[in-house]
Write a protein that holds these residues in place. Structure first.
Motif, PDB file in Angstrom:
ATOM      1  N   ASP A 365      13.614   2.871   5.082  1.00 47.62           N
ATOM      2  CA  ASP A 365      12.585   3.731   4.497  1.00 47.62           C
ATOM      3  C   ASP A 365      11.270   2.951   4.444  1.00 47.62           C
ATOM      4  O   ASP A 365      10.953   2.292   3.455  1.00 47.62           O
ATOM      5  CB  ASP A 365      13.008   4.189   3.102  1.00 47.62           C
ATOM      6  N   GLU A 366      10.472   3.072   5.513  1.00 48.79           N
ATOM      7  CA  GLU A 366       9.226   2.314   5.591  1.00 48.79           C
ATOM      8  C   GLU A 366       8.244   2.749   4.508  1.00 48.79           C
ATOM      9  O   GLU A 366       7.523   1.901   3.938  1.00 48.79           O
ATOM     10  CB  GLU A 366       8.587   2.487   6.974  1.00 48.79           C
ATOM     11  N   ASP A 367       8.198   4.051   4.204  1.00 48.42           N
ATOM     12  CA  ASP A 367       7.280   4.517   3.170  1.00 48.42           C
ATOM     13  C   ASP A 367       7.627   3.902   1.809  1.00 48.42           C
ATOM     14  O   ASP A 367       6.728   3.491   1.048  1.00 48.42           O
ATOM     15  CB  ASP A 367       7.316   6.044   3.074  1.00 48.42           C
ATOM     16  N   LEU A 368       8.904   3.851   1.491  1.00 44.15           N
ATOM     17  CA  LEU A 368       9.336   3.248   0.229  1.00 44.15           C
ATOM     18  C   LEU A 368       8.992   1.763   0.204  1.00 44.15           C
ATOM     19  O   LEU A 368       8.548   1.236  -0.819  1.00 44.15           O
ATOM     20  CB  LEU A 368      10.845   3.451   0.047  1.00 44.15           C
ATOM     21  N   ARG A 369       9.202   1.106   1.329  1.00 43.86           N
ATOM     22  CA  ARG A 369       8.897  -0.329   1.429  1.00 43.86           C
ATOM     23  C   ARG A 369       7.408  -0.576   1.157  1.00 43.86           C
ATOM     24  O   ARG A 369       7.052  -1.494   0.427  1.00 43.86           O
ATOM     25  CB  ARG A 369       9.293  -0.826   2.817  1.00 43.86           C
ATOM     26  N   ARG A 370       6.568   0.252   1.729  1.00 40.18           N
ATOM     27  CA  ARG A 370       5.120   0.075   1.539  1.00 40.18           C
ATOM     28  C   ARG A 370       4.695   0.434   0.112  1.00 40.18           C
ATOM     29  O   ARG A 370       3.821  -0.224  -0.466  1.00 40.18           O
ATOM     30  CB  ARG A 370       4.357   0.915   2.558  1.00 40.18           C
ATOM     31  N   GLU A 371       5.287   1.454  -0.445  1.00 36.91           N
ATOM     32  CA  GLU A 371       4.963   1.824  -1.823  1.00 36.91           C
ATOM     33  C   GLU A 371       5.347   0.694  -2.784  1.00 36.91           C
ATOM     34  O   GLU A 371       4.568   0.328  -3.683  1.00 36.91           O
ATOM     35  CB  GLU A 371       5.707   3.110  -2.200  1.00 36.91           C
ATOM     36  N   MET A 372       6.531   0.144  -2.594  1.00 37.74           N
ATOM     37  CA  MET A 372       6.967  -0.958  -3.451  1.00 37.74           C
ATOM     38  C   MET A 372       6.108  -2.198  -3.229  1.00 37.74           C
ATOM     39  O   MET A 372       5.821  -2.937  -4.180  1.00 37.74           O
ATOM     40  CB  MET A 372       8.442  -1.283  -3.198  1.00 37.74           C
ATOM     41  N   GLY A 373       5.699  -2.438  -1.994  1.00 41.82           N
ATOM     42  CA  GLY A 373       4.840  -3.581  -1.712  1.00 41.82           C
ATOM     43  C   GLY A 373       3.502  -3.472  -2.430  1.00 41.82           C
ATOM     44  O   GLY A 373       2.987  -4.451  -2.979  1.00 41.82           O
ATOM     45  N   ALA A 374       2.930  -2.274  -2.454  1.00 43.53           N
ATOM     46  CA  ALA A 374       1.661  -2.058  -3.148  1.00 43.53           C
ATOM     47  C   ALA A 374       1.829  -2.255  -4.655  1.00 43.53           C
ATOM     48  O   ALA A 374       0.966  -2.844  -5.328  1.00 43.53           O
ATOM     49  CB  ALA A 374       1.136  -0.652  -2.852  1.00 43.53           C
ATOM     50  N   ASN A 375       2.939  -1.774  -5.199  1.00 44.27           N
ATOM     51  CA  ASN A 375       3.200  -1.959  -6.625  1.00 44.27           C
ATOM     52  C   ASN A 375       3.459  -3.426  -6.958  1.00 44.27           C
ATOM     53  O   ASN A 375       3.113  -3.901  -8.050  1.00 44.27           O
ATOM     54  CB  ASN A 375       4.393  -1.108  -7.053  1.00 44.27           C
ATOM     55  N   ALA A 376       4.077  -4.130  -6.016  1.00 48.71           N
ATOM     56  CA  ALA A 376       4.356  -5.552  -6.225  1.00 48.71           C
ATOM     57  C   ALA A 376       3.061  -6.343  -6.401  1.00 48.71           C
ATOM     58  O   ALA A 376       2.993  -7.270  -7.213  1.00 48.71           O
ATOM     59  CB  ALA A 376       5.172  -6.114  -5.065  1.00 48.71           C
ATOM     60  N   LEU A 377       2.030  -5.992  -5.656  1.00 47.49           N
ATOM     61  CA  LEU A 377       0.727  -6.659  -5.801  1.00 47.49           C
ATOM     62  C   LEU A 377       0.193  -6.516  -7.231  1.00 47.49           C
ATOM     63  O   LEU A 377      -0.340  -7.468  -7.808  1.00 47.49           O
ATOM     64  CB  LEU A 377      -0.280  -6.070  -4.816  1.00 47.49           C
ATOM     65  N   LYS A 378       0.344  -5.327  -7.786  1.00 48.93           N
ATOM     66  CA  LYS A 378      -0.132  -5.088  -9.153  1.00 48.93           C
ATOM     67  C   LYS A 378       0.693  -5.879 -10.166  1.00 48.93           C
ATOM     68  O   LYS A 378       0.154  -6.412 -11.151  1.00 48.93           O
ATOM     69  CB  LYS A 378      -0.074  -3.602  -9.472  1.00 48.93           C
ATOM     70  N   THR A 379       1.991  -5.973  -9.939  1.00 49.65           N
ATOM     71  CA  THR A 379       2.844  -6.754 -10.837  1.00 49.65           C
ATOM     72  C   THR A 379       2.448  -8.223 -10.818  1.00 49.65           C
ATOM     73  O   THR A 379       2.335  -8.866 -11.869  1.00 49.65           O
ATOM     74  CB  THR A 379       4.322  -6.610 -10.429  1.00 49.65           C
ATOM     75  N   ALA A 380       2.236  -8.770  -9.636  1.00 57.67           N
ATOM     76  CA  ALA A 380       1.877 -10.188  -9.513  1.00 57.67           C
ATOM     77  C   ALA A 380       0.577 -10.492 -10.241  1.00 57.67           C
ATOM     78  O   ALA A 380       0.410 -11.587 -10.803  1.00 57.67           O
ATOM     79  CB  ALA A 380       1.775 -10.579  -8.043  1.00 57.67           C
ATOM     80  N   ALA A 381      -0.352  -9.539 -10.258  1.00 56.68           N
ATOM     81  CA  ALA A 381      -1.649  -9.764 -10.904  1.00 56.68           C
ATOM     82  C   ALA A 381      -1.491 -10.002 -12.402  1.00 56.68           C
ATOM     83  O   ALA A 381      -2.322 -10.678 -13.018  1.00 56.68           O
ATOM     84  CB  ALA A 381      -2.572  -8.575 -10.650  1.00 56.68           C
TER      85      ALA A 381
END
Length: 453
Positions: A365-381
């Protein structure tokens, strides 16, 4: 006999000791020239504190000419037992008498390191001393002079230590001005363990997570058919479990590869497992990663297969590159860092098929992977160095204030830049937890200042 004499000397020193201050900070580290998560996070914190303090990392041993990681600007490194000449001396032939035999790094310590450590600690006349593993924290608790503020930092978790080590921790850590855990779960474990043993808590029992190191490389485009993991090749990291899980992943997605970065004692066994399962073209033991940022920026997924952790910084490092994480929900750390289904996936510990299914879910699920990746950036911040560093500044300032009999957040002899801008009292951290969660009050009782939001 010697310890009693030192205690008597300390009582004399305490009567004439100058007021404590936090200008000088010394961080005890086992081997500053090595590599690993603890070393990275210590360098990270030292660099931040060096902006407003005199900071020195005190490395117990030196077995490599230069540090593997760059030393932050303004930070000095001192070596107590320089083993490079290969002439270790007579005392190095005898094991440590001060470090518990069950301590994970016991083999690094000798009678020579005992004497070097005690001599160094006893020589201190001011400032703050931070230990970064049980052996160092236990020695500091016994031998630090009264002028020194001591902090025991937990880089793993209490439950992961061997029984003898845990017993010594509960017996002696109450002497520290503060014990700092990485996770709220471990904070609660420490609190329960002190209470069960009816031992005094340290003056402050606090939780401060590690900060995300700032790595090279940009955000991952999530296009490579590559999954990575980074860590020492040890039993605790669970790479044997991950290789078994990848056999199922490879059967469904033979065009994807797993790259394991790190060195360690289980390399031959892991390679044998890879070969046995016919995965030599699908799973690669890459050795230590000299540029973790570049490795993560080239990946589309990060996997943590550990049996136990403290607070695995590599999760945040992956998230800072926009890479979603699949992790075993091991004790402790991952659950407090990953929001399941939002910035990664949590898997029941040590379950082979569940791990394979979670990895495949993000592959498919590439869309899910990209959505989680974008959220991961916010978590790391939320774990940015400036955010976490400020929490450490507040904590250390409070320790100095407590020693001086001032209320937390009160005026100090050395006040970090911007410290006066904070309100006195409880200061919430980025994750909703206050800097100091459990304190010992003047009458000897304990009080919890805050709960998780």
């Amino acid at each position: 006999m010697v310890v009693r004499a030192l205690e008597a000397r300390d009582r004399q020193r305490a009567r004439s000791a100058p007021p404590p201050d936090g200008r000088e900070i010394r961080i005890l580290l086992l081997h500053a020239n090595g590599m690993g998560g603890t070393i990275r996070t210590v360098f990270n914190l030292a660099g931040y504190l060096a902006r407003t303090h005199d900071v020195e990392i005190v490395s117990v041993v030196r077995e490599r000419e230069e540090p593997f990681l760059p030393v932050p600007p303004g930070v000095r490194v001192r070596y107590l037992d320089d083993r490079l000449p290969r002439r270790k001396g007579l005392l190095s032939r005898f094991p440590s008498r001060l470090v518990p035999k069950d301590e994970a790094a016991y083999h690094w310590f000798t009678l020579r390191t005992d004497l070097k450590l005690v001599r160094y600690i006893r020589s201190r006349r001011r400032g703050i001393l931070i230990g970064t593993r049980p052996g160092l924290n236990l020695i500091a608790a016994r031998f630090a002079p009264p002028e020194i503020i001591t902090v025991a930092q937990e880089h793993g978790n209490l439950s992961s230590h061997q029984p003898l080590v845990r017993k010594q921790i509960i017996r002696r850590y109450g002497r520290h001005d503060a014990v700092v855990t990485l996770t709220q779960a471990d904070l609660r474990t420490y609190e329960r363990s002190f209470g069960k043993a009816r031992k005094d808590l340290p003056a402050v029992l606090a939780q401060v997570p590690n900060a995300t190191p700032r790595l090279n490389g940009g955000v991952s485009p999530l296009t490579a058919k590559t999954v990575v993991t980074v860590g020492r090749l040890t039993w605790g990291k669970g790479y044997d479990l991950l290789i078994r899980a990848w056999a199922h992943v490879a059967a469904r997605h033979p065009d994807w590869t797993l790259r394991i970065y790190g060195g360690g004692p289980r390399q031959e066994k892991l390679q044998a497992s890879i070969d046995k399962r016919g995965l030599s073209e699908r799973v690669f033991l890459e050795g230590p990663a000299e540029d973790v940022g570049a490795v993560l920026a080239d990946a589309s997924m990060f996997v943590l297969s550990s049996r136990h952790e403290g607070m695995p910084m590599v999760i945040l490092e992956a998230m800072s590159k926009g890479v979603p994480v699949v992790s075993y929900d091991c004790p402790t750390g991952p659950k407090e860092m990953i929001t399941h289904g939002h910035d990664g996936l949590l898997v029941k510990p040590e379950k082979i098929h569940a791990m394979a299914d979670a990895i495949c879910a993000l592959i498919e699920d590439e869309d899910l992977r990209r959505e989680m990746g974008a959220n991961a950036l916010k978590t790391a911040a939320r774990y940015d160095l400036d955010v976490i560093g400020a929490r450490w500044e507040d904590l250390l300032s409070d320790l100095v204030a407590r020693r001086r009999g001032l209320p937390p957040g009160g005026p100090l002899a050395h006040e970090p830049a911007g410290a006066g801008e904070h309100d006195a009292g409880e200061r919430p951290g980025p994750l909703g937890a206050a800097v100091s969660d459990v304190v010992r009050t003047p009458d000897g009782t304990t009080a919890r200042l805050s709960q998780n939001a």
